[in-house]
Design a protein around this motif. Structure first.
Motif, short mmCIF file in Angstrom:
data_model
loop_
_atom_site.label_atom_id
_atom_site.label_comp_id
_atom_site.label_asym_id
_atom_site.label_seq_id
_atom_site.Cartn_x
_atom_site.Cartn_y
_atom_site.Cartn_z
N LYS A 156 -2.69 3.43 3.09
CA LYS A 156 -2.57 3.01 4.49
C LYS A 156 -3.42 3.90 5.39
O LYS A 156 -4.12 3.42 6.27
CB LYS A 156 -1.10 3.06 4.94
CG LYS A 156 -0.25 1.96 4.36
CD LYS A 156 1.19 2.10 4.85
CE LYS A 156 2.07 1.07 4.18
NZ LYS A 156 3.47 1.20 4.61
N ILE A 157 -3.34 5.20 5.16
CA ILE A 157 -4.13 6.15 5.96
C ILE A 157 -5.62 5.89 5.74
O ILE A 157 -6.40 5.84 6.69
CB ILE A 157 -3.75 7.61 5.64
CG1 ILE A 157 -2.35 7.90 6.16
CG2 ILE A 157 -4.77 8.58 6.24
CD1 ILE A 157 -1.80 9.25 5.76
N GLN A 158 -6.02 5.68 4.49
CA GLN A 158 -7.43 5.45 4.19
C GLN A 158 -7.93 4.16 4.83
O GLN A 158 -9.03 4.13 5.37
CB GLN A 158 -7.66 5.41 2.67
CG GLN A 158 -9.13 5.35 2.28
CD GLN A 158 -9.93 6.52 2.84
OE1 GLN A 158 -9.55 7.67 2.67
NE2 GLN A 158 -11.03 6.22 3.51
N SER A 159 -7.12 3.09 4.78
CA SER A 159 -7.55 1.83 5.40
C SER A 159 -7.67 1.98 6.91
O SER A 159 -8.57 1.40 7.53
CB SER A 159 -6.63 0.68 5.02
OG SER A 159 -5.35 0.86 5.56
N LEU A 160 -6.80 2.77 7.52
CA LEU A 160 -6.89 3.03 8.96
C LEU A 160 -8.16 3.82 9.29
O LEU A 160 -8.86 3.51 10.24
CB LEU A 160 -5.65 3.80 9.44
CG LEU A 160 -5.57 4.13 10.92
CD1 LEU A 160 -5.56 2.87 11.77
CD2 LEU A 160 -4.35 4.96 11.23
N ILE A 161 -8.48 4.81 8.46
CA ILE A 161 -9.70 5.61 8.64
C ILE A 161 -10.92 4.72 8.52
O ILE A 161 -11.85 4.78 9.34
CB ILE A 161 -9.74 6.77 7.62
CG1 ILE A 161 -8.70 7.81 7.98
CG2 ILE A 161 -11.14 7.40 7.56
CD1 ILE A 161 -8.46 8.86 6.90
N ASP A 162 -10.93 3.83 7.51
CA ASP A 162 -12.05 2.91 7.31
C ASP A 162 -12.20 1.95 8.48
O ASP A 162 -13.30 1.68 8.96
CB ASP A 162 -11.88 2.12 6.01
CG ASP A 162 -11.97 3.01 4.78
OD1 ASP A 162 -12.50 4.15 4.89
OD2 ASP A 162 -11.48 2.58 3.70
N GLU A 163 -11.07 1.41 8.95
CA GLU A 163 -11.09 0.46 10.06
C GLU A 163 -11.61 1.09 11.35
O GLU A 163 -12.33 0.47 12.12
CB GLU A 163 -9.68 -0.10 10.28
CG GLU A 163 -9.63 -1.29 11.21
CD GLU A 163 -8.25 -1.88 11.29
OE1 GLU A 163 -7.83 -2.22 12.40
OE2 GLU A 163 -7.59 -2.01 10.23
N LEU A 164 -11.24 2.34 11.58
CA LEU A 164 -11.68 3.03 12.80
C LEU A 164 -13.08 3.61 12.67
O LEU A 164 -13.68 4.03 13.65
CB LEU A 164 -10.69 4.15 13.16
CG LEU A 164 -9.29 3.70 13.55
CD1 LEU A 164 -8.38 4.90 13.74
CD2 LEU A 164 -9.32 2.87 14.83
N GLN A 198 0.82 -1.21 0.00
CA GLN A 198 0.00 0.00 0.00
C GLN A 198 0.85 1.25 0.00
O GLN A 198 1.90 1.30 0.64
CB GLN A 198 -0.90 0.03 1.24
CG GLN A 198 -1.96 -1.04 1.26
CD GLN A 198 -2.85 -0.89 2.48
OE1 GLN A 198 -2.39 -0.47 3.54
NE2 GLN A 198 -4.11 -1.23 2.32
#
Length: 170
Positions: A20-28, A15
């Motif tokens: 990476k930032i977007q997946s973290l935002i989605d996960e949270l 990624q």
């Protein structure tokens, strides 16, 4: 023992930082995120070469002396305590390296005098605490040696802000 995915190796997706930032935002589950970049544009000097010497504590003085003899040039050695500065200044004075100590317990006149001598000597050796890490403009310093690793990452950056070589002795 059988793998869950039918014996196939797991798939890894490389990624980008944005993904990476977007997946973290989605996960949270964050809605309407605001991203603030607090990193400095210039953390350390761009033309910096770093090295790390791993040695036993009782051999640090030998390694430091060897480095100073092999690599002449204006050098600052940083210590975390005044006692360490005094000990190294005495030792390297006996070894005829003409060290110049710099620490907070010195009177301002003596500090300025030692800084001036250091600036005037192309092979000067300044042994200092972090009192010398901020706000000093010393041109053409070739080596910075962290005889003792600084207590904070900020001090690590300040110690080597505009230098070409930084040595950390651990």
């Amino acid at each position: 023992m059988q793998r869950r995915n039918g014996g196939k190796r797991p798939k890894f997706i490389k990624q980008t930082p944005g993904l990476k930032i977007q997946s973290l935002i989605d996960e949270l589950g964050i809605s309407q995120p605001k991203i603030v970049d607090i990193t400095r544009s210039q953390q350390t000097a761009q033309n910096l070469t770093e090295c790390r010497l791993i040695c036993a504590i009782d051999q640090k003085d030998y390694y430091l002396y060897y480095f100073l003899e092999r690599h002449p040039g204006r050098t600052i050695v940083f210590c975390n305590s005044i006692d360490c500065v005094k000990r190294l200044a005495t030792l390297f004075g006996l070894l005829e390296c003409a060290p110049l100590p710099l620490h907070a317990n010195m009177v301002q006149k003596q500090r300025l005098k030692n800084l001036e001598r250091f600036r005037d000597n192309p092979n000067g050796l300044l042994i200092a605490t972090d009192v010398a890490a901020r706000g000093l403009d010393i041109p053409n310093v070739e080596h910075v040696i962290h005889y003792q690793v600084p207590r904070t990452s900020e001090n690590y950056v300040h110690r080597s802000d505009v230098l070409h070589v930084r040595i950390k002795m651990v």
